[in-house]
Scaffold this motif. Sequence first.
Motif, PDB file in Angstrom:
ATOM      1  N   VAL A   1      -1.951   6.143  -6.958  1.00  0.00           N
ATOM      2  CA  VAL A   1      -0.570   5.736  -7.222  1.00  0.00           C
ATOM      3  C   VAL A   1       0.311   6.742  -6.498  1.00  0.00           C
ATOM      4  CG1 VAL A   1       1.162   5.224  -8.977  1.00  0.00           C
ATOM      5  CG2 VAL A   1      -1.257   4.924  -9.508  1.00  0.00           C
ATOM      6  N   SER A   2       1.069   6.272  -5.524  1.00  0.00           N
ATOM      7  CA  SER A   2       1.853   7.225  -4.737  1.00  0.00           C
ATOM      8  C   SER A   2       3.225   7.460  -5.364  1.00  0.00           C
ATOM      9  CB  SER A   2       2.022   6.729  -3.305  1.00  0.00           C
ATOM     10  OG  SER A   2       3.138   5.894  -3.212  1.00  0.00           O
ATOM     11  N   GLU A   3       3.917   8.451  -4.845  1.00  0.00           N
ATOM     12  CA  GLU A   3       5.245   8.783  -5.341  1.00  0.00           C
ATOM     13  C   GLU A   3       6.216   7.607  -5.215  1.00  0.00           C
ATOM     14  OE1 GLU A   3       3.272  10.603  -3.603  1.00  0.00           O
ATOM     15  OE2 GLU A   3       3.212  12.616  -4.462  1.00  0.00           O
ATOM     16  N   PHE A   4       5.998   6.757  -4.198  1.00  0.00           N
ATOM     17  CA  PHE A   4       6.926   5.654  -3.972  1.00  0.00           C
ATOM     18  C   PHE A   4       6.816   4.557  -5.024  1.00  0.00           C
ATOM     19  CE2 PHE A   4       6.614   7.005   0.674  1.00  0.00           C
ATOM     20  CZ  PHE A   4       7.752   7.787   0.576  1.00  0.00           C
ATOM     21  N   ALA A   5       5.820   4.663  -5.915  1.00  0.00           N
ATOM     22  CA  ALA A   5       5.750   3.688  -6.997  1.00  0.00           C
ATOM     23  C   ALA A   5       6.870   3.929  -7.997  1.00  0.00           C
ATOM     24  CB  ALA A   5       4.394   3.778  -7.693  1.00  0.00           C
ATOM     25  N   GLY A   6       7.344   5.172  -8.052  1.00  0.00           N
ATOM     26  CA  GLY A   6       8.328   5.509  -9.074  1.00  0.00           C
ATOM     27  C   GLY A   6       9.751   5.657  -8.577  1.00  0.00           C
ATOM     28  N   ASN A   7       9.971   5.624  -7.250  1.00  0.00           N
ATOM     29  CA  ASN A   7      11.349   5.753  -6.768  1.00  0.00           C
ATOM     30  C   ASN A   7      11.669   4.676  -5.731  1.00  0.00           C
ATOM     31  OD1 ASN A   7      10.341   6.600  -4.228  1.00  0.00           O
ATOM     32  ND2 ASN A   7      10.175   8.715  -4.959  1.00  0.00           N
ATOM     33  N   THR A   8      12.862   4.742  -5.179  1.00  0.00           N
ATOM     34  CA  THR A   8      13.266   3.704  -4.230  1.00  0.00           C
ATOM     35  C   THR A   8      13.299   4.246  -2.801  1.00  0.00           C
ATOM     36  OG1 THR A   8      15.594   4.234  -4.544  1.00  0.00           O
ATOM     37  CG2 THR A   8      14.666   2.509  -5.942  1.00  0.00           C
ATOM     38  N   ALA A   9      12.605   5.377  -2.575  1.00  0.00           N
ATOM     39  CA  ALA A   9      12.676   6.027  -1.265  1.00  0.00           C
ATOM     40  C   ALA A   9      11.639   5.494  -0.272  1.00  0.00           C
ATOM     41  CB  ALA A   9      12.499   7.533  -1.421  1.00  0.00           C
ATOM     42  N   GLY A  10      10.783   4.575  -0.694  1.00  0.00           N
ATOM     43  CA  GLY A  10       9.722   4.079   0.173  1.00  0.00           C
ATOM     44  C   GLY A  10      10.268   3.515   1.478  1.00  0.00           C
ATOM     45  N   PRO A  11       9.687   3.898   2.610  1.00  0.00           N
ATOM     46  CA  PRO A  11      10.222   3.451   3.898  1.00  0.00           C
ATOM     47  C   PRO A  11       9.797   2.034   4.291  1.00  0.00           C
ATOM     48  CG  PRO A  11       8.383   4.916   4.264  1.00  0.00           C
ATOM     49  CD  PRO A  11       8.574   4.843   2.777  1.00  0.00           C
ATOM     50  N   VAL A  12       8.719   1.528   3.680  1.00  0.00           N
ATOM     51  CA  VAL A  12       8.226   0.207   4.078  1.00  0.00           C
ATOM     52  C   VAL A  12       9.134  -0.874   3.501  1.00  0.00           C
ATOM     53  CG1 VAL A  12       6.239  -1.321   4.131  1.00  0.00           C
ATOM     54  CG2 VAL A  12       5.897   1.141   4.109  1.00  0.00           C
ATOM     55  N   PHE A  13       9.367  -0.783   2.190  1.00  0.00           N
ATOM     56  CA  PHE A  13      10.372  -1.626   1.555  1.00  0.00           C
ATOM     57  C   PHE A  13      10.948  -0.804   0.415  1.00  0.00           C
ATOM     58  CE2 PHE A  13       6.380  -2.430  -0.538  1.00  0.00           C
ATOM     59  CZ  PHE A  13       6.695  -2.401  -1.874  1.00  0.00           C
ATOM     60  N   ALA A  14      12.216  -1.061   0.088  1.00  0.00           N
ATOM     61  CA  ALA A  14      12.861  -0.258  -0.945  1.00  0.00           C
ATOM     62  C   ALA A  14      12.580  -0.864  -2.312  1.00  0.00           C
ATOM     63  CB  ALA A  14      14.351  -0.201  -0.684  1.00  0.00           C
ATOM     64  N   GLY A  15      12.461  -0.024  -3.314  1.00  0.00           N
ATOM     65  CA  GLY A  15      12.288  -0.542  -4.658  1.00  0.00           C
ATOM     66  C   GLY A  15      11.089   0.061  -5.351  1.00  0.00           C
TER      67      GLY A  15
ATOM     68  N   ALA B   1       0.822  -1.215   0.000  1.00  0.00           N
ATOM     69  CA  ALA B   1       0.000   0.000   0.000  1.00  0.00           C
ATOM     70  C   ALA B   1       0.852   1.260   0.000  1.00  0.00           C
ATOM     71  CB  ALA B   1      -0.945  -0.006   1.201  1.00  0.00           C
ATOM     72  N   GLN B   2       2.151   1.146   0.250  1.00  0.00           N
ATOM     73  CA  GLN B   2       2.989   2.344   0.179  1.00  0.00           C
ATOM     74  C   GLN B   2       3.045   2.915  -1.245  1.00  0.00           C
ATOM     75  OE1 GLN B   2       7.130   2.381   1.103  1.00  0.00           O
ATOM     76  NE2 GLN B   2       7.748   0.964  -0.483  1.00  0.00           N
ATOM     77  N   MET B   3       2.704   2.094  -2.236  1.00  0.00           N
ATOM     78  CA  MET B   3       2.696   2.567  -3.619  1.00  0.00           C
ATOM     79  C   MET B   3       1.321   3.081  -4.031  1.00  0.00           C
ATOM     80  SD  MET B   3       4.962  -0.282  -5.489  1.00  0.00           S
ATOM     81  CE  MET B   3       6.690  -0.468  -5.090  1.00  0.00           C
ATOM     82  N   GLY B   4       0.394   3.147  -3.085  1.00  0.00           N
ATOM     83  CA  GLY B   4      -0.962   3.554  -3.434  1.00  0.00           C
ATOM     84  C   GLY B   4      -1.831   2.321  -3.578  1.00  0.00           C
ATOM     85  N   TYR B   5      -3.156   2.541  -3.714  1.00  0.00           N
ATOM     86  CA  TYR B   5      -4.039   1.376  -3.739  1.00  0.00           C
ATOM     87  C   TYR B   5      -4.161   0.744  -5.112  1.00  0.00           C
ATOM     88  CZ  TYR B   5      -7.712   4.376  -5.699  1.00  0.00           C
ATOM     89  OH  TYR B   5      -8.429   5.199  -6.509  1.00  0.00           O
ATOM     90  N   LEU B   6      -3.936   1.519  -6.168  1.00  0.00           N
ATOM     91  CA  LEU B   6      -4.256   0.997  -7.498  1.00  0.00           C
ATOM     92  C   LEU B   6      -3.294  -0.085  -8.007  1.00  0.00           C
ATOM     93  CD1 LEU B   6      -6.381   1.202  -9.641  1.00  0.00           C
ATOM     94  CD2 LEU B   6      -5.141   3.098 -10.674  1.00  0.00           C
TER      95      LEU B   6
END
Lengths: 873, 74
Positions: free
Chosen positions: A374-388, A174-179
């Motif tokens: 679709v969150s910003e973390f879908a496009g970068n590796t900065a997501g705090p939950v898991f990287a990638g 869900a860190q990448m958004g719901y879609l």
Amino acid sequence: MVDTPFTGRLGASRMKKCLEDGPLDTTQGSDRMATAKTPEPLTENDEQYIIRNKDGVPVGTKPHTKWTPLRIIIWAVIALAGAFGWLMLAVIRGEQVNTLWFVVAAVCTYAIAYRFYALFIQKTVMRPDDTNATPAERIDNGRDYDLTDRRVLYGHHFAAIAGAGPLVGPVLAAQMGYLPGTIWIIVGVCLAGAVQDMLVLFISMRRGGRSLGQIARDEIGPIGGTIAMVGIFVMLMIVLAVLALICVNAMTGSPWSVFSIGCTIVIALLMGVYLRFIRPGKVAEVSIIGFALLIFSIIAGNWVAQSPIANALALSGTELTIAVMVYGFFAAVLPVWLLLTPRDYLSTFMKVGTIVVLAVGIVIVQPFARTAAVSEFAGNTAGPVFAGALFPFLFITIACGALSGMHATVASGTTPKMIQKESQVRMIGYGGMLMESFVAIMALAAAVSLSTGTYFAMNMSTAGIIKLDTAAVKAGALIDTDQATGDITVWLPGQEGVPSSAKPLTAEQVTAWSTDMSAGVVAGATAEQKEAANQAKAASAAVAVTQLGVTDAQGNKPRVEWDQQDPTNPSATIAMYDEAALQQIAEDVGEPSIVSRTGGAPTLAVAMANILHRIFGGKEMMSFWYHFAVMFEALFILSAVDAVTRVTRFQLADAIGNWAPKFRDPSWRLGSWICTAIVVGAWGSLLLMGVTDPNGGIQTLYPLFGIANQLIAAIALMIVTVVIIRKGYAKWSWIPLIPLAWDVSTTFTASWQKIFSPDPALGYWTQFTNARALIASGDLTGTALANAQATVRNTAIQGTLSIIFLAMAVAILVTSVIRVITTLRSGDTTTSEDPHQDSAFYAPSTFLGTRLENRVARQFMEVGDPKHIPHRR
Amino acid sequence: MSSSGLAHCFGQVIRGFKTAWWYVCELLGANAYQHYLDRFTLDHHNGEDGHQPMSEKEFWRRRIDEAPVEGGCC
């Protein structure tokens, strides 16, 4: 009077007896309750669709769907409803997306995929033959080979494949958004996961229920087969370590959870003793007693959490790791009746309950999705939950629910040995996986109904929080401290309405939080220190979420938000923000802190509590629902941990038996202890590594878990492809090749990035080199030095495992491709299937049974003399 | 609604619960001993061939001790 459930031919005889005795007791689980009157006899016209064996016993029905106008209308409506659901989710969106659309889009898509795609696969590559006896009918030993009612087997299969996986994967994604998660879960299951499960089940069923490893050996050859067996073993260890890590994270620092989860073990032991000595065989009775005790232990957990012993139960991650390992060892060496079997009863009970509770919650409350599509973390590796980034990491984070290799071990384990008719494979294999996918969709819907700030505050590691706080100091964040409560509110420079009392956040403040947090987790911390640590966590997390490069559904910067009941008007709520909100959530769910509770289980539990309390019990019941959710997730995980430990211990003993034959003797106590210790040591050390990881174990280990699980799927799909081609259906090989190609491209890219990426958020070896350089520079002291040393050690192990996984997968793919090429060249389509054996058994193939099927089933009860069933003892 | 209609509705609800109960029992394997007895009767002509079925206690002991352990679930 239709198709009363029966098990094997004994059911037939019982049914006959019932018919002689007079009207049948149709309450005994008969479906189509409304039409529980005598069905009309079979007509001449029906006869053309009935398959009979040489004795005239019906053994199957031919497909004979006629497209009546009504049917066409129904399917058109389903298609339109599904399309509308997708439209609302993905295109229109609007201000707020109702999560009910998740359910509508999912159910309609499943129906269409099941009716059309699964049937297409059945007709082209499976070609079930109901004149052929299944292993259950042929061998029927009353133990593992046991003709089982299709509806019961469906539940059985579902309970065996579904555990904590479909509940936590979607929450993390869900860190990448719901879609992205929704699309992958629904499309993935239809084209990949359910296809894999169904085809593996079919292939194994045609081979006497042989395991995936054995099939690999038969179909690909001894080298590929051996690598597959070893590979699956190693991957299972990482799977267990991550599952146990989720469980440990859910219990860390929580006396209530430790108490109620600890109680599940005691309850299982009591149930075991009860079943063994007091009332043998009263399974349903003991399950109800166990369930009641379980509920009581959740309630009692609250009293324990408020009692003086609470501090002693607020265990650290390391202490819990040791506890889980000790538990895992004993669960695997103790007799099954004492712990394993009774706990499976509880687990099955809870699995059925979970789906019902989740579905009722989502459908009635219909929460809104609060994260961005679709969150910003879908496009970068900065997501705090898991990287990638989304590709490839979404597709390995959500494994169970979309495509899961673990299922192939079940689909080639117990289920193929229990199936009644070949034509039931679609319902059980494909249908069972659709149900798991549905659970995943509901878990995702629940997770995204939390505010973005709350979600991230729960899922960041403490190290990540401090890093973001340091960034907040640089960015000039302001904090305003409430004089009465001490709670802080966070303000960003340039924001409107900053109170004049707000002061700039200082580096000293961040250091103080960090010190408080560290002091709270050391062994022997006092209750005051733990309390201070929890306060520091809430304050620092409230600041940290504002610095995440992410926005919520409305495009705003995330902020922790929570609705609190208005003390003056119970039907109204007051919105709370920042630290006060985090403290309030913790209080509402009965936990000391909810900050940095990574792993997905606590997040889902908070979300479920937030949904369910609106239907059942109000705010007062919120803490109950939270601990109910945490408990069933822990229960599923612990079931998996001890069952897999037990199974792999036997496999290990078998393998060691090649050199030291004594190990093969199952009654040699010392040998089984040694093997169990090795297995527990293997996953336990990985677990300890995760718990002590300075970046938070989930962030670094979860991708490895996903990769391992999806590589098992790649192995399974490769085997399926080889079998299909060797069967002479090369032209349909695209059916498994589509998911295989997708799975290989995502897992290989993910593995590649994990090994070679220069991005320190991603690449294990980059982290390794950086940490080594830091240590060599001599600038580090104290905790920072210890953390860097832990990073060096952990990344070396994780990096090595990534390389091993990749190498094994490549080896299996290469041997498989060689096999495919030789098969295509030689045109050799000899098969390892068991020879055809005439069936003398009939059971419907659809869940409810069509009118014709139920009438044939009735005739089978009358004419299907039990003696016609072969291989009677 | 007429009283007979109500009774019918009530009957349906009871029946639904009974079906659910049957399902749960089967899922847990609670009816295994009954299934075993039915089967035994069939295999050994109601004990006329000199074989005796296991007692309930013995049956459960053997069933649980010899049960295959399943290692799946994620």
